[in-house]
Design an enzyme around this catalytic site. Structure first.
Site, PDB file in Angstrom:
ATOM      1  N   LYS A 116     -26.018  70.756  53.778  1.00 26.82           N
ATOM      2  CA  LYS A 116     -26.064  69.975  55.077  1.00 26.82           C
ATOM      3  C   LYS A 116     -24.809  68.960  54.991  1.00 26.82           C
ATOM      4  CE  LYS A 116     -28.989  66.825  57.120  1.00 26.82           C
ATOM      5  NZ  LYS A 116     -30.406  66.111  57.210  1.00 26.82           N
ATOM      6  N   SER A 153     -33.188  66.678  60.845  1.00 27.26           N
ATOM      7  CA  SER A 153     -31.802  66.503  61.214  1.00 27.26           C
ATOM      8  C   SER A 153     -31.185  67.782  60.349  1.00 27.26           C
ATOM      9  CB  SER A 153     -31.265  65.276  60.772  1.00 27.26           C
ATOM     10  OG  SER A 153     -31.620  65.087  59.274  1.00 27.26           O
ATOM     11  N   SER A 182     -37.204  66.043  57.856  1.00 25.20           N
ATOM     12  CA  SER A 182     -35.948  66.841  58.524  1.00 25.20           C
ATOM     13  C   SER A 182     -35.574  67.934  57.821  1.00 25.20           C
ATOM     14  CB  SER A 182     -34.622  65.805  58.329  1.00 25.20           C
ATOM     15  OG  SER A 182     -34.789  64.911  59.449  1.00 25.20           O
TER      16      SER A 182
END
Length: 480
Positions: free
Chosen positions: A79, A149, A173
């Site tokens: 990420k 996210s 997330s």
């Protein structure tokens, strides 16, 4: 061709036996990314040259007899909230458009030590400040959100662009996109995986963890990244875990029981007031998952879980986020570079008083204590990950109807996951069905502190008896 939907364990077997080389696997992975990611938009940065260099080095090591772990030669996505040395770290924000990380985050260091190859950086909501991940599309339906996210990481795994990925989880997330995209995601116990080198959102709520196609893949990744780190003040101190403790538990079971047997495990089922409102299809999939676990010997106990409010969560999360950005020198100095949404949330965090923040922390402590008290009666809680399947992109942050009740979509995505950020308990989400319009549904298993092995074993047993996690998404272009 092993890609695109081969598990980490299967890849490890092929790599270790020499049936495929790391360079060949990297080439296959990059071919999948080239073919699919133009429409999917899971990746921000693809590390093509670096991945081939790392693959060649790992091949040389293997020829000398060095085999680091089951991740030796396996491509993993990261990420873009997490630092990778000499690679752009943007957090999907114009604030950091040209920022290049000077060192690896702790989690990346551990992956490299295990022999993993970092294949690229994945999309996130700006600074991870939302349960979505624009512009990434859901591999099952491009007009629906991936959740966030860590949506770029989940979408990349779901679409077969990489076998595993790393995400972060402040209010859900990792688990939210895992449920929306039909993959498995683990939020470890708070502090179990170092956040060093990870851009903070809320330092008392942030977690780092793995996403994979299965609980077994998540266990392999968790084995590699779970380690005490003195550079992270919230890292949990203690003796290192035994090598492959989590994967060994999945394979052999515990206390002499077989890997599928859930005999002797007590699983807590929350009351209606905690989970409602629920989409009827989510409720049906959850109940079906409970039936599968019961058939394998699990005993169910009804539990009255306290339900924390979104106001409690936000009163802690918002000022911590604002302070983190102030300490970095980004806010308010570069306020104009933020999106309107994130800038507004940072201003809201600035307005929360110290008294309100401390009161919320006091309420949080009471909630966590009550939850851990209930854990004395059961081995884990089993509940839906989300009350709804992935909402349409047009509905993100809008009011939606959930079983006849009007609820904000953002609140709906967070309300069953964020309690385990407040309490710091480990929780895994895995696929347990599909809606009538072919969107994945996730079940969440939350356990006692440091009992990742238990929640992973329950998820693994469930996945040996069902095939939801083996379903293959076919990315489709969004409607114009």
């Amino acid at each position: 061709m092993l890609m695109p939907y081969t598990s980490i364990r299967e890849l490890a077997d092929e790599l270790h036996s020499g049936l495929i080389t790391p360079s060949e696997l990297v080439a296959e992975t990059l071919a999948q990314i080239d073919e699919q990611d133009g429409a999917l938009k899971a990746f921000i940065t693809v590390l093509r040259d670096q991945a081939f260099r790392d693959a060649e080095r790992l091949e040389r090591e293997q020829r000398t007899g060095l085999y680091r772990s089951q991740l030796h030669g396996v491509p993993i996505a990261i990420k873009d909230l997490i630092a990778v040395r000499d690679v752009r770290l943007t957090a999907s924000s114009r604030v950091l458009t040209d920022y290049v990380a000077a060192e690896d985050a702790m989690v990346v260091e551990q992956l490299r030590k295990a022999g993993a190859i970092i294949i690229g950086k994945t999309n996130t909501f700006e600074f991870a400040y939302g349960p979505y991940a624009p512009p990434t599309h859901n591999p099952w339906n491009a007009n629906h959100t991936t959740g966030g996210s860590s949506g770029g990481s989940a979408a990349a795994v779901a679409a077969g662009l990489c076998p595993g990925a790393i995400g972060t989880d402040t209010g859900g997330s990792i688990r939210i996109p895992a449920a929306c995209c039909g993959v498995t995601g683990l939020k470890p116990t708070y502090g179990r995986v170092s956040c060093y080198g990870v851009i903070p959102l809320s330092w008392t709520l942030d977690h780092v963890g793995p996403l994979g196609r299965s609980a077994e893949d998540c266990a392999i990744l968790f084995d590699a990244i779970a380690k005490y780190d003195p550079r992270d003040p919230n890292s949990v101190s203690g003796p290192p875990i035994a090598p492959s403790r989590y994967t060994a538990t999945l394979i052999g079971g515990t206390e002499g029981r077989g890997p599928l047997s859930l005999q002797g495990l007590k699983l807590g089922v929350p009351q209606e007031a905690f989970v409602a409102p629920l989409d009827p299809e989510v409720r049906a999939a959850w109940r079906a998952a409970l039936h599968v676990l019961e058939e394998e010997g699990a005993e169910f106990v009804d539990v009255e879980l306290p339900r924390p409010t979104m106001e409690l969560y936000r009163t802690i999360q918002k000022p911590e986020a604002t302070l983190a950005h102030m300490e970095k020198g980004w806010f308010p100095a570069h306020a104009a570079a933020y999106t309107d949404t994130v800038r507004s949330r940072l201003l809201e965090g600035q307005a929360i008083t110290a008294v309100a923040y401390l009161k919320a922390q006091h309420e949080r402590r009471a909630f966590s204590s009550a939850l851990r008290g209930l854990m004395q009666r059961v081995d884990a809680f089993v509940l839906p990950t989300l009350p709804i399947p992935a909402p349409a992109l047009a509905q993100t942050a809008q009011d939606i109807e959930v079983d006849g009740v009007i609820e904000n979509a953002t609140t709906a995505l967070l309300r069953l996951t964020m309690p385990f950020n407040l309490s710091g308990l480990p929780a895994v989400s895995c696929p347990c069905g599909f809606s009538s319009n072919r969107l994945p549904i996730g079940v969440q298993i939350a356990g006692k502190p440091f009992e990742e092995a238990t929640v992973l074993r329950i998820a693994h047993a469930y996945q040996q008896l069902t095939d939801w996690h083996r379903r293959e998404a076919q990315p489709a272009a969004a409607e114009q």
